[in-house]
Scaffold this motif. Sequence first.
Motif, PDB file in Angstrom:
ATOM      1  N   VAL A 131       2.810  36.726  90.744  1.00  0.00           N
ATOM      2  CA  VAL A 131       2.259  37.956  91.315  1.00  0.00           C
ATOM      3  C   VAL A 131       3.397  38.958  91.485  1.00  0.00           C
ATOM      4  CG1 VAL A 131       1.004  39.011  93.236  1.00  0.00           C
ATOM      5  CG2 VAL A 131       0.474  36.662  92.545  1.00  0.00           C
ATOM      6  N   PRO A 132       3.313  40.145  90.915  1.00  0.00           N
ATOM      7  CA  PRO A 132       4.398  41.129  91.015  1.00  0.00           C
ATOM      8  C   PRO A 132       4.717  41.491  92.468  1.00  0.00           C
ATOM      9  CG  PRO A 132       2.798  41.799  89.351  1.00  0.00           C
ATOM     10  CD  PRO A 132       2.197  40.641  90.074  1.00  0.00           C
ATOM     11  N   ALA A 133       5.997  41.635  92.758  1.00  0.00           N
ATOM     12  CA  ALA A 133       6.446  41.932  94.121  1.00  0.00           C
ATOM     13  C   ALA A 133       5.858  43.229  94.645  1.00  0.00           C
ATOM     14  CB  ALA A 133       7.977  41.986  94.162  1.00  0.00           C
ATOM     15  N   ASP A 134       5.721  44.240  93.765  1.00  0.00           N
ATOM     16  CA  ASP A 134       5.197  45.522  94.231  1.00  0.00           C
ATOM     17  C   ASP A 134       3.721  45.425  94.610  1.00  0.00           C
ATOM     18  OD1 ASP A 134       4.593  45.118  91.513  1.00  0.00           O
ATOM     19  OD2 ASP A 134       4.254  47.253  91.179  1.00  0.00           O
ATOM     20  N   VAL A 135       2.982  44.529  93.953  1.00  0.00           N
ATOM     21  CA  VAL A 135       1.578  44.308  94.296  1.00  0.00           C
ATOM     22  C   VAL A 135       1.474  43.673  95.682  1.00  0.00           C
ATOM     23  CG1 VAL A 135      -0.520  43.015  93.701  1.00  0.00           C
ATOM     24  CG2 VAL A 135       0.824  44.125  91.909  1.00  0.00           C
ATOM     25  N   ILE A 136       2.333  42.680  95.944  1.00  0.00           N
ATOM     26  CA  ILE A 136       2.340  42.020  97.252  1.00  0.00           C
ATOM     27  C   ILE A 136       2.706  43.012  98.348  1.00  0.00           C
ATOM     28  CG2 ILE A 136       3.415  40.213  98.650  1.00  0.00           C
ATOM     29  CD1 ILE A 136       3.895  38.657  96.029  1.00  0.00           C
ATOM     30  N   THR A 179      -4.784  34.574  92.172  1.00  0.00           N
ATOM     31  CA  THR A 179      -4.139  33.603  91.279  1.00  0.00           C
ATOM     32  C   THR A 179      -5.166  32.578  90.788  1.00  0.00           C
ATOM     33  OG1 THR A 179      -3.491  32.186  93.152  1.00  0.00           O
ATOM     34  CG2 THR A 179      -1.903  33.834  92.413  1.00  0.00           C
ATOM     35  N   LEU A 180      -5.047  32.214  89.537  1.00  0.00           N
ATOM     36  CA  LEU A 180      -5.960  31.239  88.947  1.00  0.00           C
ATOM     37  C   LEU A 180      -5.933  29.924  89.724  1.00  0.00           C
ATOM     38  CD1 LEU A 180      -7.840  30.254  86.670  1.00  0.00           C
ATOM     39  CD2 LEU A 180      -5.787  29.669  85.348  1.00  0.00           C
ATOM     40  N   LEU A 181      -4.740  29.422  90.037  1.00  0.00           N
ATOM     41  CA  LEU A 181      -4.618  28.122  90.694  1.00  0.00           C
ATOM     42  C   LEU A 181      -5.221  28.124  92.086  1.00  0.00           C
ATOM     43  CD1 LEU A 181      -1.011  26.934  89.703  1.00  0.00           C
ATOM     44  CD2 LEU A 181      -3.183  26.565  88.518  1.00  0.00           C
ATOM     45  N   GLY A 182      -5.198  29.276  92.756  1.00  0.00           N
ATOM     46  CA  GLY A 182      -5.698  29.341  94.131  1.00  0.00           C
ATOM     47  C   GLY A 182      -7.192  29.545  94.241  1.00  0.00           C
ATOM     48  N   GLN A 183      -7.854  29.904  93.151  1.00  0.00           N
ATOM     49  CA  GLN A 183      -9.285  30.214  93.213  1.00  0.00           C
ATOM     50  C   GLN A 183     -10.147  28.957  93.219  1.00  0.00           C
ATOM     51  OE1 GLN A 183      -9.868  32.758  89.781  1.00  0.00           O
ATOM     52  NE2 GLN A 183      -9.438  34.613  90.956  1.00  0.00           N
ATOM     53  N   ARG A 226     -11.756  36.814  87.366  1.00  0.00           N
ATOM     54  CA  ARG A 226     -10.751  37.859  87.198  1.00  0.00           C
ATOM     55  C   ARG A 226      -9.419  37.595  87.916  1.00  0.00           C
ATOM     56  NH1 ARG A 226     -13.982  43.584  87.510  1.00  0.00           N
ATOM     57  NH2 ARG A 226     -15.854  42.930  86.443  1.00  0.00           N
ATOM     58  N   PRO A 227      -8.814  36.434  87.758  1.00  0.00           N
ATOM     59  CA  PRO A 227      -7.491  36.256  88.358  1.00  0.00           C
ATOM     60  C   PRO A 227      -6.478  37.198  87.706  1.00  0.00           C
ATOM     61  CG  PRO A 227      -7.960  34.470  86.831  1.00  0.00           C
ATOM     62  CD  PRO A 227      -9.228  35.259  86.964  1.00  0.00           C
ATOM     63  N   VAL A 228      -5.451  37.565  88.472  1.00  0.00           N
ATOM     64  CA  VAL A 228      -4.412  38.466  87.961  1.00  0.00           C
ATOM     65  C   VAL A 228      -3.370  37.683  87.174  1.00  0.00           C
ATOM     66  CG1 VAL A 228      -2.558  40.050  88.638  1.00  0.00           C
ATOM     67  CG2 VAL A 228      -4.777  40.138  89.800  1.00  0.00           C
ATOM     68  N   CYS A 229      -3.055  36.479  87.640  1.00  0.00           N
ATOM     69  CA  CYS A 229      -2.030  35.660  86.987  1.00  0.00           C
ATOM     70  C   CYS A 229      -2.282  34.194  87.302  1.00  0.00           C
ATOM     71  CB  CYS A 229      -0.632  36.083  87.436  1.00  0.00           C
ATOM     72  SG  CYS A 229      -0.455  36.150  89.217  1.00  0.00           S
TER      73      CYS A 229
END
Length: 293
Positions: free
Chosen positions: A197-202, A239-243, A188-191
Motif C-alpha cells: 500500500v503506497p505510503a501517501d495513500v496511508i 489489500t487482497l490478503l486482508g479481504q 477491488r483490492p488495491v494491492c
Amino acid sequence: MAITAALVKELRERTGAGMMECKKTLVETDGDIDAAIEQMRKSGMAKADKKAGRTAAEGLVAIKVTPDNKTGAIVEVNCETDFVTKGEDFQTLVDNVANRVLNDKPADLDALMAMPISDDDSTTIEETRKTLIAKIGENMAVRRFEVIEAKGDLSHYMHGSRIGVVIDIEGGDEQLGKDLAMHIAASRPVCVSEEHVPADVIQKEKDIFSAQAAESGKPADIIEKMVDGRIKKFMKEVTLLGQPFVKDADQTVEQLLKSAGATVHQFVRYEVGEGIEKKQENFAEEVMAQAKS
C-alpha cells in the motif's frame, strides 16, 4: 471514366466507407481507386483529429494469455458509446491490439500505436484507429495496457467485457486461481498485501480519520487509538490478503491461500472507464441554450 457499381463495391470493401462517400470520391478522382483510397484515408485522419477531444469512457477490456500461462496481456480500448462496443469493427480492433501487446510487449503506448495492426496488415494501430473513427463517427482511444510475466502461473477472469483480472499465483490448483481472479473483480483490492500500500495513500487516510476523530472532542490518546483502529480496518479493506473471501466470508484470502499452500505474487485489474470523468449532458438545457443564441 464511368463510375460503375462494381468499382463502388470494391472501394467499399477496401475502405469500409459508405456507398455515397465511395461514389463521390471516385468521381473526384476520375475512377482511380488507389487515389480514392488515399484521399479517403486523408479525409479520415482529419475527421479523427476533430473528434479527438470528445470523451471516450465506454469500451472493452481484453485479456490474452500464452498457452503455458506464463505471460499475459490486458488492454483497455475506449469509445464514446456502449453501442459501438457491440460492433465487429471495434471488437476486431481490440482483439488485434491485445494480440500485438502479448506478442511484441511494446515499451509504451506510443510504441504500441506505431506497430502493425496484425501480422497480415502493415497498417499501424494508430492509422487503423483513425480510419475506424472516420467510419463509425466516434472518438476511440487505446487507453492502457500491461504485460504480466508470471513467477507462478497466470489465471484470469472476465466479468462481461468491462472488467478483466489477471492474477499471478503459485501453488494451489486452477480453480483457486479462477476463484481469486473473480474475487478481485468483485472486491477491488488495491494491492496484494499491506507492504504494497503506497505510503501517501496511508497518510491521506490518516489525515481524514484524524480530522473526523478530532470532532469527537475525545482526548488525544483516545483519538490516536481510534485512528489506528480505522487504519487497520482500511488496510484489510484495500489489500487482497486482508479481504474476506467472496465465496466464504468466514475466512480471509490470506487464510485461504495458507490452507492451499499458495502465494499470490501480483494481479492486474482493469475496469472500463475507471478514472475517466464523464461529461454530463443536459439535453433540455442544451436545446434552450441554442434557442437563445
